[in-house]
Design an enzyme around this catalytic site. Sequence first.
Site, PDB file in Angstrom:
ATOM      1  N   CYS A   1       0.755  -1.091   0.091  1.00 26.79           N
ATOM      2  CA  CYS A   1       0.048  -0.083   0.046  1.00 26.79           C
ATOM      3  C   CYS A   1       0.716   1.061  -0.225  1.00 26.79           C
ATOM      4  O   CYS A   1       2.330   1.061  -0.356  1.00 26.79           O
ATOM      5  CB  CYS A   1      -0.954  -0.068   1.131  1.00 26.79           C
ATOM      6  SG  CYS A   1      -0.248   0.229   2.933  1.00 26.79           S
TER       7      CYS A   1
ATOM      8  N   ASN B   1       2.603   1.526   4.342  1.00 29.25           N
ATOM      9  CA  ASN B   1       2.445   0.311   4.944  1.00 29.25           C
ATOM     10  C   ASN B   1       2.322   0.435   6.465  1.00 29.25           C
ATOM     11  O   ASN B   1       3.100  -0.216   7.346  1.00 29.25           O
ATOM     12  CB  ASN B   1       4.182  -0.319   4.812  1.00 29.25           C
ATOM     13  CG  ASN B   1       4.386  -1.586   5.194  1.00 29.25           C
ATOM     14  OD1 ASN B   1       5.451  -1.996   5.556  1.00 29.25           O
ATOM     15  ND2 ASN B   1       3.497  -2.495   4.854  1.00 29.25           N
TER      16      ASN B   1
ATOM     17  N   CYS C   1      -1.348   0.432   7.239  1.00 26.02           N
ATOM     18  CA  CYS C   1      -2.824   0.428   7.512  1.00 26.02           C
ATOM     19  C   CYS C   1      -3.269  -0.867   6.686  1.00 26.02           C
ATOM     20  O   CYS C   1      -3.381  -1.902   7.296  1.00 26.02           O
ATOM     21  CB  CYS C   1      -3.451   1.544   7.057  1.00 26.02           C
ATOM     22  SG  CYS C   1      -3.227   3.251   8.117  1.00 26.02           S
ATOM     23  N   ARG C   2      -3.349  -0.488   5.207  1.00 30.87           N
ATOM     24  CA  ARG C   2      -3.920  -1.877   4.530  1.00 30.87           C
ATOM     25  C   ARG C   2      -3.124  -3.134   4.371  1.00 30.87           C
ATOM     26  O   ARG C   2      -3.545  -4.022   4.345  1.00 30.87           O
ATOM     27  CB  ARG C   2      -4.222  -1.259   3.171  1.00 30.87           C
ATOM     28  CG  ARG C   2      -5.452  -0.212   3.238  1.00 30.87           C
ATOM     29  CD  ARG C   2      -5.642   0.644   1.988  1.00 30.87           C
ATOM     30  NE  ARG C   2      -4.658   1.441   1.600  1.00 30.87           N
ATOM     31  CZ  ARG C   2      -4.406   1.949   0.472  1.00 30.87           C
ATOM     32  NH1 ARG C   2      -5.490   2.028  -0.584  1.00 30.87           N
ATOM     33  NH2 ARG C   2      -3.448   2.972  -0.064  1.00 30.87           N
ATOM     34  N   SER C   3      -1.947  -2.724   3.934  1.00 31.16           N
ATOM     35  CA  SER C   3      -0.846  -3.732   3.677  1.00 31.16           C
ATOM     36  C   SER C   3      -0.459  -4.592   4.910  1.00 31.16           C
ATOM     37  O   SER C   3      -0.627  -5.954   4.530  1.00 31.16           O
ATOM     38  CB  SER C   3       0.474  -3.562   2.836  1.00 31.16           C
ATOM     39  OG  SER C   3       1.156  -2.544   3.219  1.00 31.16           O
TER      40      SER C   3
ATOM     41  N   ASP D   1      -8.325   3.730   1.727  1.00 24.54           N
ATOM     42  CA  ASP D   1      -7.254   3.915   2.404  1.00 24.54           C
ATOM     43  C   ASP D   1      -7.861   4.418   3.819  1.00 24.54           C
ATOM     44  O   ASP D   1      -8.330   5.576   3.992  1.00 24.54           O
ATOM     45  CB  ASP D   1      -6.130   4.900   1.981  1.00 24.54           C
ATOM     46  CG  ASP D   1      -4.905   4.954   2.850  1.00 24.54           C
ATOM     47  OD1 ASP D   1      -4.887   4.432   4.165  1.00 24.54           O
ATOM     48  OD2 ASP D   1      -3.937   5.379   2.338  1.00 24.54           O
TER      49      ASP D   1
END
Length: 159
Positions: free
Chosen positions: A10, A13, A15-17, A127
Amino acid sequence: MKKYRVLFVCLGNICRSPMAEAVFRSRVAAAGLDDRIEIDSAGTGDWHVGKPPHEGTRRLLDRHGIGYDGMRARQLAPEDGGQWDLIVAMDASNERNIRQIVGGSASAEVIRFMSLLPERGVTDVPDPYYTGNFEEVYEMVDAGCERLLERVKDRLADG
């Protein structure tokens, strides 16, 4: 035996990934395949290098009993393109940046995360750093990781 290697990417690095890394790691362990699949995450930007996952991500992972110990943000590097079998971009901007960073000679397959859930009619994982909606992202990530595990199992079976 060579491990199948999956890298989630993401923007920062945090939150999402890392959420996808932790959820996928948990699913892989539950399937007894952690000796066959290697998992990591990275960001295309360098703002958060060395930092743990975002508090919103940690809170959700804690609530679902999913570990994230030792996870620290890192930036995607050109050599990642040759070291991973599959690089999973969380949105279109990440995908473009991944392709620029790893270049055309990369051996890794690059896909967009939401391509695992085509029935949703959404191309990007939003995000939560900006939206604040970590629940929505967790639900997408959980469903997508289930599909991804099936895909990786098929790849492992094909040798």
